[in-house]
Design a protein around this motif. Structure first.
Motif, mmCIF file in Angstrom:
data_model
loop_
_atom_site.group_PDB
_atom_site.id
_atom_site.type_symbol
_atom_site.label_atom_id
_atom_site.label_comp_id
_atom_site.label_asym_id
_atom_site.label_seq_id
_atom_site.Cartn_x
_atom_site.Cartn_y
_atom_site.Cartn_z
ATOM 1 N N GLY A 1 0.487 -1.345 -0.067
ATOM 2 C CA GLY A 1 0.043 -0.312 0.410
ATOM 3 C C GLY A 1 1.512 1.443 -0.193
ATOM 4 N N MET A 2 2.255 1.072 0.636
ATOM 5 C CA MET A 2 2.605 1.923 0.656
ATOM 6 C C MET A 2 3.701 3.261 -0.902
ATOM 7 S SD MET A 2 2.647 3.841 3.629
ATOM 8 C CE MET A 2 3.910 5.184 3.377
ATOM 9 N N GLU A 3 3.625 1.335 -1.750
ATOM 10 C CA GLU A 3 3.996 2.062 -2.992
ATOM 11 C C GLU A 3 3.146 2.432 -3.847
ATOM 12 O OE1 GLU A 3 5.647 -0.585 -0.785
ATOM 13 O OE2 GLU A 3 6.496 0.809 -0.466
ATOM 14 N N ILE A 4 1.667 1.320 -3.670
ATOM 15 C CA ILE A 4 0.775 2.026 -4.578
ATOM 16 C C ILE A 4 0.184 3.565 -4.515
ATOM 17 C CG2 ILE A 4 -1.671 1.590 -4.749
ATOM 18 C CD1 ILE A 4 0.590 -0.582 -5.839
ATOM 19 N N LEU A 5 -0.390 3.454 -2.729
ATOM 20 C CA LEU A 5 -0.722 5.158 -2.592
ATOM 21 C C LEU A 5 0.308 6.552 -3.093
ATOM 22 C CD1 LEU A 5 -2.946 4.775 0.658
ATOM 23 C CD2 LEU A 5 -3.827 3.762 -2.417
ATOM 24 N N ASP A 6 -0.707 6.725 -3.755
ATOM 25 C CA ASP A 6 0.429 8.307 -3.333
ATOM 26 C C ASP A 6 0.195 9.579 -2.602
ATOM 27 O OD1 ASP A 6 2.048 8.704 -6.776
ATOM 28 O OD2 ASP A 6 0.260 7.251 -6.774
ATOM 29 N N GLY A 7 -1.037 9.298 -1.915
ATOM 30 C CA GLY A 7 -1.361 10.412 -0.862
ATOM 31 C C GLY A 7 -2.513 9.709 -0.726
ATOM 32 N N LYS A 8 -2.945 10.515 0.906
ATOM 33 C CA LYS A 8 -3.505 10.118 1.544
ATOM 34 C C LYS A 8 -4.345 10.788 2.318
ATOM 35 C CE LYS A 8 -3.603 6.296 5.040
ATOM 36 N NZ LYS A 8 -4.036 6.988 6.333
ATOM 37 N N ARG A 9 -5.313 11.385 2.601
ATOM 38 C CA ARG A 9 -6.150 11.714 3.243
ATOM 39 C C ARG A 9 -7.726 11.721 4.071
ATOM 40 N NH1 ARG A 9 -7.401 16.762 2.908
ATOM 41 N NH2 ARG A 9 -5.168 17.434 0.898
ATOM 42 N N ILE A 10 -8.038 12.559 4.958
ATOM 43 C CA ILE A 10 -8.927 12.921 5.719
ATOM 44 C C ILE A 10 -10.180 13.402 4.419
ATOM 45 C CG2 ILE A 10 -10.552 13.279 7.627
ATOM 46 C CD1 ILE A 10 -7.948 12.677 9.530
ATOM 47 N N VAL A 11 -11.056 13.571 4.903
ATOM 48 C CA VAL A 11 -12.203 14.092 4.671
ATOM 49 C C VAL A 11 -13.614 13.982 5.773
ATOM 50 C CG1 VAL A 11 -14.166 14.592 2.704
ATOM 51 C CG2 VAL A 11 -11.896 13.886 1.665
ATOM 52 N N LEU B 1 -18.714 17.037 7.487
ATOM 53 C CA LEU B 1 -19.380 18.584 6.952
ATOM 54 C C LEU B 1 -18.697 18.677 4.972
ATOM 55 C CD1 LEU B 1 -21.283 20.702 7.008
ATOM 56 C CD2 LEU B 1 -19.308 22.015 7.347
ATOM 57 N N GLU B 2 -17.546 18.428 4.770
ATOM 58 C CA GLU B 2 -16.871 18.706 3.503
ATOM 59 C C GLU B 2 -17.951 17.430 2.511
ATOM 60 O OE1 GLU B 2 -13.050 18.085 3.278
ATOM 61 O OE2 GLU B 2 -12.662 19.463 1.503
ATOM 62 N N SER B 3 -17.968 15.982 3.068
ATOM 63 C CA SER B 3 -17.844 14.458 2.410
ATOM 64 C C SER B 3 -19.646 15.238 1.974
ATOM 65 C CB SER B 3 -18.926 13.768 3.484
ATOM 66 O OG SER B 3 -17.271 13.092 3.595
ATOM 67 N N LEU B 4 -20.368 15.873 2.743
ATOM 68 C CA LEU B 4 -21.901 16.011 2.588
ATOM 69 C C LEU B 4 -21.923 17.099 1.573
ATOM 70 C CD1 LEU B 4 -23.563 16.275 6.505
ATOM 71 C CD2 LEU B 4 -24.422 14.409 4.637
ATOM 72 N N VAL B 5 -21.339 17.824 1.298
ATOM 73 C CA VAL B 5 -21.107 19.175 0.452
ATOM 74 C C VAL B 5 -21.154 19.321 -0.817
ATOM 75 C CG1 VAL B 5 -19.783 21.078 -0.042
ATOM 76 C CG2 VAL B 5 -20.807 21.554 2.007
ATOM 77 N N TRP B 6 -19.859 17.933 -1.184
ATOM 78 C CA TRP B 6 -19.460 16.988 -1.764
ATOM 79 C C TRP B 6 -20.961 15.957 -2.642
ATOM 80 C CZ3 TRP B 6 -17.026 19.742 -5.546
ATOM 81 C CH2 TRP B 6 -16.720 20.907 -5.204
ATOM 82 N N THR B 7 -21.172 15.443 -1.859
ATOM 83 C CA THR B 7 -22.351 14.241 -1.736
ATOM 84 C C THR B 7 -23.943 15.384 -2.428
ATOM 85 O OG1 THR B 7 -22.222 13.209 0.198
ATOM 86 C CG2 THR B 7 -24.363 12.727 -0.544
ATOM 87 N N ARG B 8 -24.170 16.403 -1.559
ATOM 88 C CA ARG B 8 -25.272 17.582 -2.567
ATOM 89 C C ARG B 8 -24.950 17.978 -3.495
ATOM 90 N NH1 ARG B 8 -27.765 19.868 2.732
ATOM 91 N NH2 ARG B 8 -28.272 17.715 4.334
ATOM 92 N N ARG B 9 -23.997 18.596 -3.673
ATOM 93 C CA ARG B 9 -23.467 18.707 -5.395
ATOM 94 C C ARG B 9 -23.699 17.777 -6.184
ATOM 95 N NH1 ARG B 9 -18.310 23.403 -5.451
ATOM 96 N NH2 ARG B 9 -19.906 23.446 -7.621
ATOM 97 N N LEU B 10 -23.150 16.414 -5.517
ATOM 98 C CA LEU B 10 -23.394 15.461 -7.012
ATOM 99 C C LEU B 10 -24.951 15.527 -7.137
ATOM 100 C CD1 LEU B 10 -21.248 13.736 -8.229
ATOM 101 C CD2 LEU B 10 -21.920 11.808 -6.469
ATOM 102 N N VAL B 11 -25.152 15.275 -6.447
ATOM 103 C CA VAL B 11 -27.031 15.090 -7.106
ATOM 104 C C VAL B 11 -27.633 16.543 -7.527
ATOM 105 C CG1 VAL B 11 -27.718 15.437 -5.097
ATOM 106 C CG2 VAL B 11 -29.116 13.935 -5.792
ATOM 107 N N ASN B 12 -27.440 16.709 -6.514
ATOM 108 C CA ASN B 12 -28.089 18.412 -7.473
ATOM 109 C C ASN B 12 -27.604 19.152 -8.851
ATOM 110 O OD1 ASN B 12 -29.634 19.025 -5.311
ATOM 111 N ND2 ASN B 12 -27.835 20.409 -4.051
ATOM 112 N N GLU B 13 -26.101 19.114 -9.048
ATOM 113 C CA GLU B 13 -25.534 19.524 -10.308
ATOM 114 C C GLU B 13 -24.640 18.132 -10.787
ATOM 115 O OE1 GLU B 13 -21.934 22.183 -9.385
ATOM 116 O OE2 GLU B 13 -22.887 22.161 -7.063
ATOM 117 N N ALA B 14 -25.594 17.239 -10.644
ATOM 118 C CA ALA B 14 -24.866 16.273 -12.243
ATOM 119 C C ALA B 14 -26.102 14.839 -11.932
ATOM 120 C CB ALA B 14 -23.266 15.596 -11.339
#
Lengths: 94, 319
Positions: B229-239, B242-255
């Protein structure tokens, strides 16, 4: 002493060893320095975060502004004033 | 359309939709791989089928046998669908901190639910399933966190599907749970196109898990270590929620894509990756919509005041 101060976020499991605090301010130009400052204030945190060689324990994840430092410069990852350093236990998903 | 002999034949070959209207840069395209199109509704159909097929091939699993597995929901639901289709009995160790819809879906498919303490999160479910499986050696313990069939399913199907549909893919973003999706797809894509970047997103689950006695109770899936995993991944971040909800809503609202909350987290990760593509460069970012919205309606994720829902999500497993 460094003039850079980071905000360290602690998980529930570590708060008893940090005076019950959810967040703690700690000085340091890198994650390693921030941890040193943190541990000098709350010595009980030291062995839970770092192993005997001073490396981050396997089941501990450290993040600067939510990015995992294992994929940045590890403990040498630089910290800017006001950055957030989060300490989290690794947990399962799925 | 073809006529299929079993619902399990519908697993995989999911569509990719261009959702570049959500990209912060005109040169960077963002594509959603809709894993909610699988018959039990999530990306986990692929690994559930692969794990069961592997256990059947090895002779360990025969009709009438009992399967046990820890799951926060989707793997359990996928196993339950396949168990119904093939005549297996299924026990799912399920944290009490999941949505009611996940529990009901498992019940609808006929799985037996063994509750594990909500405060211990998924780690607690893994621990209890291991205990029960060692006490009952005749049960078949699939163990998605260490089962080679998990990443292999993505190496053999999800990865090749992405490359076939989008040969110019430059980045892949997905949620990190067992790490199976990221390891399987990541390994395949990097073999075929070494410059592809692989990014993981995860929720800040460990922040509120109170059942952990120390950080040594943490958990890294064996699949992650075994597949490098350390070689396969180029980065890892926490979401965060609140941010997850913002983009979940944009996904349904805009796409018009009505997806689960972890898909919003993956999209948030994709948008962050997009914002870092150097100006003038082009990029094609694929992220995984791992399931649909239906199992999260009771959280109020799509309709209630967003800060209220975000606070509630600290206590709910939605990955």
């Amino acid at each position: 002493m460094s003039s850079t101060t980071a905000l360290v976020r602690l998980p529930t499991v570590l708060r008893p060893q940090a005076g019950g605090n959810t967040t703690v301010n700690a000085e340091g130009e890198t994650v390693g320095e921030v941890l040193s400052t943190l541990v000098s204030t709350y010595p009980g945190l030291g062995p839970t975060i770092l192993d005997d060689d001073g490396d981050v324990r396997k089941f501990v994840n450290l993040y600067v502004n939510d990015e995992d430092i294992r994929f940045l410069d590890q403990l040498d990852t630089t910290v800017a004033d006001g950055d957030e350093v989060a300490i989290l236990p690794a947990v399962a998903g799925g | 359309m073809a006529v299929y002999s079993s619902v399990t034949e519908l697993i995989g070959s999911t569509p990719i939709v261009d959702v570049s209207q959500l990209s912060p840069s005109p040169n960077v395209k963002i594509f959603a791989k809709l894993e909610g199109q699988n018959p039990a509704g999530s990306v986990k159909d692929r690994i559930a089928m692969a794990m069961i097929a592997a256990a059947e091939e090895s002779g360990e699993l025969v009709p009438g046998r009992i399967i046990i597995e820890p799951s926060s929901g989707n793997t359990g639901i996928a196993l339950a669908m396949i168990s119904r289709a093939r005549g297996y009995r299924l026990k799912i160790v399920l944290p009490e901190s999941v949505t009611i819809e996940r529990r009901q879906a498992l019940e609808a498919y006929g799985a037996e639910i063994i509750p594990s303490p909500g405060a211990e999160g998924s780690n607690g479910a893994v621990r209890l399933a291991k205990e029960l499986s060692s006490q009952n050696p005749d049960w078949v313990f699939l163990y998605q966190y260490g089962n080679e069939a998990n990443p292999t399913a993505h190496y053999r199907t999800t990865g090749p599907e992405i490359l076939a549909d989008l040969p110019d893919v430059t980045h892949f973003v997905a949620g990190l749970g067992t790490s199976g999706t990221l390891m399987g797809v990541g390994t395949y894509l990097k073999e075929q196109k070494p410059d592809v970047k692989i990014y993981a997103v995860e929720p800040p689950s460990g922040e509120h898990v109170e059942g952990l006695r120390s950080l040594d109770d943490g958990y890294v899936p064996p699949v992650f270590d075994k597949w490098g995993g350390m070689e396969i991944l180029d980065g890892k971040r926490i979401v965060r929620p609140l941010e997850s909800l913002v983009w979940t809503r944009r996904l349904v609202n805009e796409a018009g894509i009505f997806a689960g909350i972890s898909s919003g987290a993956a999209l948030a990760g994709a948008v962050k990756v997009a914002a870092r593509v150097p100006e003038g460069d082009t990029a094609n970012i694929v992220f995984v919509v791992c399931d649909g919205a239906w199992k999260y309606l009771s959280t109020g994720a799509y309709t209630e005041p967003i800060d209220d829902v975000a606070a509630k999500l600290d206590e709910i497993i939605y990955f």
